[in-house]
Design a protein around this motif. Structure first.
Motif, PDB file in Angstrom:
ATOM      1  N   LEU A 182     -48.841  -2.090  -1.377  1.00  0.00           N
ATOM      2  CA  LEU A 182     -49.014  -2.847  -2.748  1.00  0.00           C
ATOM      3  C   LEU A 182     -48.086  -3.914  -2.823  1.00  0.00           C
ATOM      4  O   LEU A 182     -46.871  -3.688  -2.946  1.00  0.00           O
ATOM      5  CB  LEU A 182     -49.107  -1.954  -4.069  1.00  0.00           C
ATOM      6  N   ASN A 183     -48.578  -5.243  -2.835  1.00  0.00           N
ATOM      7  CA  ASN A 183     -47.528  -6.371  -3.001  1.00  0.00           C
ATOM      8  C   ASN A 183     -48.237  -7.166  -4.111  1.00  0.00           C
ATOM      9  O   ASN A 183     -49.082  -7.826  -4.075  1.00  0.00           O
ATOM     10  CB  ASN A 183     -47.486  -6.839  -1.627  1.00  0.00           C
ATOM     11  N   VAL A 184     -47.048  -7.344  -5.100  1.00  0.00           N
ATOM     12  CA  VAL A 184     -47.640  -8.307  -6.314  1.00  0.00           C
ATOM     13  C   VAL A 184     -47.568  -9.730  -5.843  1.00  0.00           C
ATOM     14  O   VAL A 184     -46.147 -10.115  -5.722  1.00  0.00           O
ATOM     15  CB  VAL A 184     -46.768  -7.893  -7.428  1.00  0.00           C
ATOM     16  N   VAL A 185     -48.474 -10.432  -5.514  1.00  0.00           N
ATOM     17  CA  VAL A 185     -48.197 -11.765  -4.891  1.00  0.00           C
ATOM     18  C   VAL A 185     -48.178 -12.902  -5.896  1.00  0.00           C
ATOM     19  O   VAL A 185     -47.688 -14.127  -5.628  1.00  0.00           O
ATOM     20  CB  VAL A 185     -49.557 -11.973  -3.962  1.00  0.00           C
ATOM     21  N   LYS A 186     -48.788 -12.764  -7.136  1.00  0.00           N
ATOM     22  CA  LYS A 186     -48.612 -13.527  -8.390  1.00  0.00           C
ATOM     23  C   LYS A 186     -48.063 -12.688  -9.683  1.00  0.00           C
ATOM     24  O   LYS A 186     -48.354 -11.696  -9.947  1.00  0.00           O
ATOM     25  CB  LYS A 186     -49.760 -14.290  -8.803  1.00  0.00           C
ATOM     26  N   ARG A 187     -46.849 -12.972 -10.008  1.00  0.00           N
ATOM     27  CA  ARG A 187     -46.130 -12.260 -11.000  1.00  0.00           C
ATOM     28  C   ARG A 187     -46.107 -13.060 -12.355  1.00  0.00           C
ATOM     29  O   ARG A 187     -45.220 -12.550 -13.195  1.00  0.00           O
ATOM     30  CB  ARG A 187     -44.496 -12.074 -10.458  1.00  0.00           C
ATOM     31  N   GLY A 188     -46.871 -13.871 -12.505  1.00  0.00           N
ATOM     32  CA  GLY A 188     -46.922 -14.325 -14.073  1.00  0.00           C
ATOM     33  C   GLY A 188     -46.100 -15.687 -14.130  1.00  0.00           C
ATOM     34  O   GLY A 188     -45.651 -16.401 -13.194  1.00  0.00           O
ATOM     35  N   PRO A 189     -46.064 -16.610 -15.268  1.00  0.00           N
ATOM     36  CA  PRO A 189     -46.498 -15.847 -16.418  1.00  0.00           C
ATOM     37  C   PRO A 189     -47.969 -15.893 -16.674  1.00  0.00           C
ATOM     38  O   PRO A 189     -48.451 -15.065 -17.677  1.00  0.00           O
ATOM     39  CB  PRO A 189     -45.689 -16.635 -17.325  1.00  0.00           C
ATOM     40  N   LEU A 190     -48.652 -16.762 -16.303  1.00  0.00           N
ATOM     41  CA  LEU A 190     -50.044 -16.996 -16.554  1.00  0.00           C
ATOM     42  C   LEU A 190     -51.221 -16.006 -15.912  1.00  0.00           C
ATOM     43  O   LEU A 190     -52.173 -15.623 -16.283  1.00  0.00           O
ATOM     44  CB  LEU A 190     -50.544 -18.396 -16.272  1.00  0.00           C
ATOM     45  N   LYS A 191     -50.732 -15.577 -14.568  1.00  0.00           N
ATOM     46  CA  LYS A 191     -51.799 -14.711 -13.965  1.00  0.00           C
ATOM     47  C   LYS A 191     -50.809 -13.837 -13.096  1.00  0.00           C
ATOM     48  O   LYS A 191     -49.786 -14.169 -12.559  1.00  0.00           O
ATOM     49  CB  LYS A 191     -52.720 -15.471 -13.118  1.00  0.00           C
ATOM     50  N   VAL A 192     -51.251 -12.549 -13.042  1.00  0.00           N
ATOM     51  CA  VAL A 192     -50.734 -11.296 -12.080  1.00  0.00           C
ATOM     52  C   VAL A 192     -51.661 -10.909 -11.059  1.00  0.00           C
ATOM     53  O   VAL A 192     -52.928 -10.784 -11.521  1.00  0.00           O
ATOM     54  CB  VAL A 192     -50.110 -10.134 -12.879  1.00  0.00           C
ATOM     55  N   VAL A 193     -51.308 -10.926  -9.956  1.00  0.00           N
ATOM     56  CA  VAL A 193     -52.182 -10.444  -8.684  1.00  0.00           C
ATOM     57  C   VAL A 193     -51.519  -9.458  -7.816  1.00  0.00           C
ATOM     58  O   VAL A 193     -50.562  -9.842  -7.284  1.00  0.00           O
ATOM     59  CB  VAL A 193     -52.811 -11.499  -7.902  1.00  0.00           C
ATOM     60  N   PRO A 194     -51.978  -8.117  -8.124  1.00  0.00           N
ATOM     61  CA  PRO A 194     -51.456  -7.133  -7.162  1.00  0.00           C
ATOM     62  C   PRO A 194     -52.687  -6.588  -6.240  1.00  0.00           C
ATOM     63  O   PRO A 194     -53.127  -5.588  -6.585  1.00  0.00           O
ATOM     64  CB  PRO A 194     -50.721  -6.020  -8.144  1.00  0.00           C
ATOM     65  N   PRO A 195     -52.357  -6.924  -4.998  1.00  0.00           N
ATOM     66  CA  PRO A 195     -53.447  -6.636  -4.149  1.00  0.00           C
ATOM     67  C   PRO A 195     -52.886  -5.217  -3.343  1.00  0.00           C
ATOM     68  O   PRO A 195     -51.799  -5.075  -3.111  1.00  0.00           O
ATOM     69  CB  PRO A 195     -53.668  -7.649  -3.081  1.00  0.00           C
ATOM     70  N   TYR A 196     -53.956  -4.583  -3.036  1.00  0.00           N
ATOM     71  CA  TYR A 196     -53.561  -3.443  -2.010  1.00  0.00           C
ATOM     72  C   TYR A 196     -54.024  -3.519  -0.443  1.00  0.00           C
ATOM     73  O   TYR A 196     -55.277  -4.179  -0.375  1.00  0.00           O
ATOM     74  CB  TYR A 196     -54.133  -1.944  -2.733  1.00  0.00           C
ATOM     75  N   ALA A 197     -53.526  -3.067   0.376  1.00  0.00           N
ATOM     76  CA  ALA A 197     -53.941  -3.265   1.531  1.00  0.00           C
ATOM     77  C   ALA A 197     -53.549  -2.005   2.532  1.00  0.00           C
ATOM     78  O   ALA A 197     -52.716  -1.424   2.124  1.00  0.00           O
ATOM     79  CB  ALA A 197     -53.513  -4.499   2.331  1.00  0.00           C
ATOM     80  N   GLY A 198     -54.721  -1.725   3.494  1.00  0.00           N
ATOM     81  CA  GLY A 198     -54.659  -0.311   4.200  1.00  0.00           C
ATOM     82  C   GLY A 198     -55.613  -0.147   5.132  1.00  0.00           C
ATOM     83  O   GLY A 198     -56.435  -1.076   5.297  1.00  0.00           O
ATOM     84  N   ARG A 199     -55.849   1.168   5.605  1.00  0.00           N
ATOM     85  CA  ARG A 199     -56.909   1.551   6.606  1.00  0.00           C
ATOM     86  C   ARG A 199     -57.581   2.915   5.897  1.00  0.00           C
ATOM     87  O   ARG A 199     -56.704   3.628   5.473  1.00  0.00           O
ATOM     88  CB  ARG A 199     -56.398   1.753   7.831  1.00  0.00           C
ATOM     89  N   LEU A 200     -58.869   2.698   5.879  1.00  0.00           N
ATOM     90  CA  LEU A 200     -59.536   3.910   5.277  1.00  0.00           C
ATOM     91  C   LEU A 200     -59.995   4.494   6.696  1.00  0.00           C
ATOM     92  O   LEU A 200     -60.982   4.219   7.373  1.00  0.00           O
ATOM     93  CB  LEU A 200     -60.815   3.545   4.468  1.00  0.00           C
ATOM     94  N   PRO A 201     -59.592   5.789   7.002  1.00  0.00           N
ATOM     95  CA  PRO A 201     -60.072   6.752   7.916  1.00  0.00           C
ATOM     96  C   PRO A 201     -61.640   7.185   7.783  1.00  0.00           C
ATOM     97  O   PRO A 201     -61.980   7.686   6.841  1.00  0.00           O
ATOM     98  CB  PRO A 201     -59.189   8.155   7.929  1.00  0.00           C
ATOM     99  N   LEU A 202     -62.311   6.996   8.734  1.00  0.00           N
ATOM    100  CA  LEU A 202     -63.753   7.293   8.818  1.00  0.00           C
ATOM    101  C   LEU A 202     -64.057   8.077  10.014  1.00  0.00           C
ATOM    102  O   LEU A 202     -62.912   8.244  10.776  1.00  0.00           O
ATOM    103  CB  LEU A 202     -64.613   5.975   8.909  1.00  0.00           C
ATOM    104  N   ASP A 203     -65.145   8.640  10.412  1.00  0.00           N
ATOM    105  CA  ASP A 203     -65.285   9.360  11.499  1.00  0.00           C
ATOM    106  C   ASP A 203     -65.144   8.748  13.039  1.00  0.00           C
ATOM    107  O   ASP A 203     -64.673   9.434  13.744  1.00  0.00           O
ATOM    108  CB  ASP A 203     -66.895   9.990  11.656  1.00  0.00           C
ATOM    109  N   GLN A 204     -65.291   7.484  12.883  1.00  0.00           N
ATOM    110  CA  GLN A 204     -65.099   6.776  14.335  1.00  0.00           C
ATOM    111  C   GLN A 204     -64.044   5.900  14.103  1.00  0.00           C
ATOM    112  O   GLN A 204     -64.445   4.805  14.516  1.00  0.00           O
ATOM    113  CB  GLN A 204     -66.440   6.179  14.775  1.00  0.00           C
ATOM    114  N   GLY A 205     -62.882   5.990  13.507  1.00  0.00           N
ATOM    115  CA  GLY A 205     -61.796   5.163  13.567  1.00  0.00           C
ATOM    116  C   GLY A 205     -61.660   4.788  11.929  1.00  0.00           C
ATOM    117  O   GLY A 205     -62.296   5.192  11.062  1.00  0.00           O
ATOM    118  N   ALA A 206     -60.685   3.998  11.806  1.00  0.00           N
ATOM    119  CA  ALA A 206     -60.198   3.377  10.423  1.00  0.00           C
ATOM    120  C   ALA A 206     -60.730   2.352  10.214  1.00  0.00           C
ATOM    121  O   ALA A 206     -60.609   1.368  11.079  1.00  0.00           O
ATOM    122  CB  ALA A 206     -58.821   3.568  10.216  1.00  0.00           C
TER     123      ALA A 206
END
Length: 258
Positions: A182-206
Motif C-alpha cells: 500500500l503506497n499513498v501516491v497522492k497525499r492531498g490537499p485536494l486528492k488522496v490516492v492510496p493504491p494496493y498492489a500484490g498477487r492473488l493466488p489461484l489454482d494455476q499460479g498467482a
C-alpha cells in the motif's frame, strides 16, 4: 478484467492542449461539462506531458483561469535526467450544464503557487491508513475499516473488499494475497490516492492485481477501481463487497458505476 465503483453522476472531460515548443512554460487545459448537469466544486484530474528539462520539481507549477486557482501537482513519470515527464494536475471546478472553461498551467523554476486548497489529512499507523473520515486496512482485507460521517460509522461486519471467482466457482479475496503493498501516491490537499498492489493466488499460479482508491477533498465520495491481470482466463468475475451498517435514520446512499 476491471471493476469500478464511483459515487458521481456523468463525465466531466479535461483535455490538455499543447502549445508551442519545448521552451514554452505554459499549457492550456480545457474542461468541459458533458452530461448536462450543474457541477459544484467537481474534482478534475488532468495529465500533462512535459518536455525534458522543462520542470524539475512539481512545486514550480501553478494553475490559472483569470486568477490563480487551488491545484495539486503530482509527478506521475520522470525523464532520465530527473525532470518531470508527466504531471498530474488535480483541482475542483464549478461548471454550468454544458459549460467549457480554459485553464492555464504555468511551470518553470521561477513559478510558485500562492493559492492552496483545504486539505485532506492522511495518517498512517500500524495496520491502517486514515484519510479524512475513511479508514483503510493496510493489507486490503478488510478494505474499508470505517467510514465516519455525522458521528456514525457506516461500515459493519461482513465481507469487505475485492474478491474474484474462478471458473470452478471458488471465491478468492485479498486475505490470501501475496506481497501486498500500500503506497499513498497522492497525499492531498485536494486528492488522496492510496493504491494496493500484490498477487492473488489461484489454482494455476498467482494473478497480479492493483486496487486504487481515490478521495477528493470537495466531495464525500470514494472512487474505487480494481484491475486483475488474467491472460490465462482463470477468473470468471470480480466483486466488491461493502458491509454497510444501515441505521433507523432516513439516510441516503448514492452508488454509481462506470
Amino acid at each position: 478484467r476491471r471493476f469500478g465503483w464511483l459515487a458521481m453522476l456523468g463525465p466531466v472531460v479535461a483535455a490538455v492542449l499543447v502549445a508551442g515548443q519545448a521552451s514554452v512554460t505554459s499549457r492550456q487545459i480545457d474542461v468541459s461539462e458533458t452530461a448536462g448537469i450543474t457541477r459544484t466544486e467537481y474534482p478534475i484530474t488532468a495529465r500533462v506531458e512535459l518536455p525534458r528539462g522543462a520542470l524539475r520539481d512539481a512545486s514550480n507549477a501553478r494553475l490559472k483561469v483569470t486568477d490563480e486557482v487551488a491545484a495539486q501537482f503530482t509527478v506521475e513519470t520522470s525523464w532520465d535526467d530527473g525532470s518531470v515527464r508527466a504531471l498530474n494536475v488535480d483541482f475542483n471546478a464549478s461548471l454550468a450544464p454544458g459549460e467549457r472553461r480554459r485553464y492555464v498551467l504555468e511551470f518553470g523554476p521561477d513559478v510558485k503557487a500562492s493559492v492552496s486548497g483545504r486539505g485532506l489529512s492522511v495518517t498512517e499507523e500500524g495496520d491502517a491508513v486514515q484519510v479524512g473520515s475513511i479508514r483503510f486496512g493496510r493489507n486490503g482485507a478488510p478494505l474499508v475499516l470505517a467510514a465516519n460521517y455525522v458521528k456514525m460509522n457506516f461500515i459493519g461486519n461482513g465481507r469487505n473488499g475485492i474478491s474474484v471467482t474462478d471458473p470452478a466457482g471458488t471465491q478468492h479475496d485479498l486475505s490470501s494475497a501475496q506481497d501486498v503493498r500500500l503506497n499513498v501516491v497522492k497525499r492531498g490537499p485536494l486528492k488522496v490516492v492510496p493504491p494496493y498492489a500484490g498477487r492473488l493466488p489461484l489454482d494455476q499460479g498467482a494473478a497480479p492485481f492493483v486496487v486504487t482508491m481515490e478521495m477528493p477533498n470537495s466531495k464525500s465520495w470514494l472512487k474505487m477501481s480494481a484491475v486483475v491481470q488474467d491472460p490465462a482466463k482463470r477468473i470468471r468475475s470480480i466483486a466488491f463487497d461493502s458491509p454497510l451498517a444501515f441505521s433507523a435514520l432516513p439516510l441516503t446512499y448514492d452508488f454509481g458505476t462506470e
